[in-house]
Design a protein around this motif. Structure first.
Motif, short mmCIF file in Angstrom:
data_model
loop_
_atom_site.label_atom_id
_atom_site.label_comp_id
_atom_site.label_asym_id
_atom_site.label_seq_id
_atom_site.Cartn_x
_atom_site.Cartn_y
_atom_site.Cartn_z
N SER A 1 0.34 39.14 -5.25
CA SER A 1 -0.84 38.56 -5.89
C SER A 1 -1.98 39.57 -5.97
O SER A 1 -2.87 39.41 -6.79
N ARG A 2 -1.92 40.59 -5.14
CA ARG A 2 -2.98 41.60 -5.11
C ARG A 2 -2.62 42.74 -6.07
O ARG A 2 -1.63 43.42 -5.87
N SER B 1 -8.51 46.42 6.31
CA SER B 1 -8.64 45.10 5.70
C SER B 1 -7.67 44.06 6.26
O SER B 1 -7.76 42.90 5.88
N VAL B 2 -6.77 44.46 7.13
CA VAL B 2 -5.83 43.50 7.73
C VAL B 2 -5.86 43.64 9.25
O VAL B 2 -6.19 44.69 9.78
N ASP C 1 6.04 34.26 5.66
CA ASP C 1 4.78 33.54 5.56
C ASP C 1 4.28 33.46 4.11
O ASP C 1 3.45 32.62 3.79
N SER C 2 4.78 34.32 3.25
CA SER C 2 4.51 34.24 1.81
C SER C 2 5.71 34.87 1.10
O SER C 2 6.44 35.67 1.70
N GLU D 1 -0.64 40.71 1.77
CA GLU D 1 -0.17 39.65 0.88
C GLU D 1 -0.15 38.31 1.61
O GLU D 1 -0.49 37.28 1.03
N ASN D 2 0.25 38.32 2.87
CA ASN D 2 0.21 37.09 3.66
C ASN D 2 -1.23 36.57 3.75
O ASN D 2 -1.47 35.37 3.58
N ALA D 3 -2.17 37.47 4.00
CA ALA D 3 -3.57 37.07 4.10
C ALA D 3 -4.07 36.53 2.76
O ALA D 3 -4.78 35.52 2.72
N ALA D 4 -3.68 37.17 1.68
CA ALA D 4 -4.11 36.72 0.35
C ALA D 4 -3.57 35.33 0.02
O ALA D 4 -4.17 34.59 -0.74
#
Length: 183
Positions: free
Chosen positions: A50-51, A103-104, A115-116, A168-171
């Motif tokens: 998604s990023r 950022s992570v 998780d994603s 990506e998991n965070a997003a």
């Protein structure tokens, strides 16, 4: 219309970039195959990310992996012509790792993939990159290739892919990954 096969490999051998052929089961072909798989797995991940910065990053990496495969397939006589993975390529990955590290959050324990969708695809790609690294390291140890930056590149790449998984998991809203150990 072009043919999509030559039949030359029907005897169990394959050509290199230069003179000569080797068995398809040769460790060098295993390494090339693992890098090829890593690129394909990264393509699956790229299609799910998604990023946009991860999509762009992965596309550049896939192009570099293509050049890395060419270097692995080169004969000693043609190796210099295909030498493109160097300390600068390794440093680019290190720079990107430095950017993503800010950022992570790194988990304190091993995490479980899934998780994603993008994170799971990236984790699969990371494990394939690690296999490619093991094969390339063995070829280096045997003296069949001499560019140690190939091993370093794959080592840094696995770290970068892990960080992209976390991003990506965070997003996707999964900042706290599933841990391998039950609480």
């Amino acid at each position: 219309m072009a043919k999509f096969y030559t039949g030359q490999g029907d005897d169990g051998s394959t050509g290199l970039l230069g003179e000569g052929r080797i068995p398809k089961y040769d460790l060098r072909m295993e390494a090339i195959g693992a890098v090829d798989e890593a690129s394909a797995a990264l393509g699956v991940a790229r299609s799910q990310c998604s990023r946009s910065e991860n999509q762009t990053r992965i596309l550049r990496i896939q192009r570099e992996l293509y050049r890395l495969m060419a270097e692995l397939a080169a004969t000693p006589q043609t190796a210099a012509r295909f030498h493109t993975i160097d300390s600068n390529a390794v440093r680019r990955l290190e720079d990107e790792i430095g950017i993503l590290e800010q950022s992570v959050s790194a988990p304190n324990e091993f995490i479980l993939p899934g998780d994603s969708s993008a994170g799971a695809a990236l984790d699969l790609a990371r494990t394939i990159v690690r296999r490619a690294e093991r094969r390339v390291t063995e070829i280096l140890a045997r003296g069949e290739i001499t560019n140690a930056d190939l091993g370093r590149y794959l080592n840094r790449l696995s770290s970068l892919v892990f960080l992209m998984e976390l991003s990506e998991n965070a997003a996707s809203g999964r900042e706290n990954p599933s841990l391998a150990k039950e609480k």
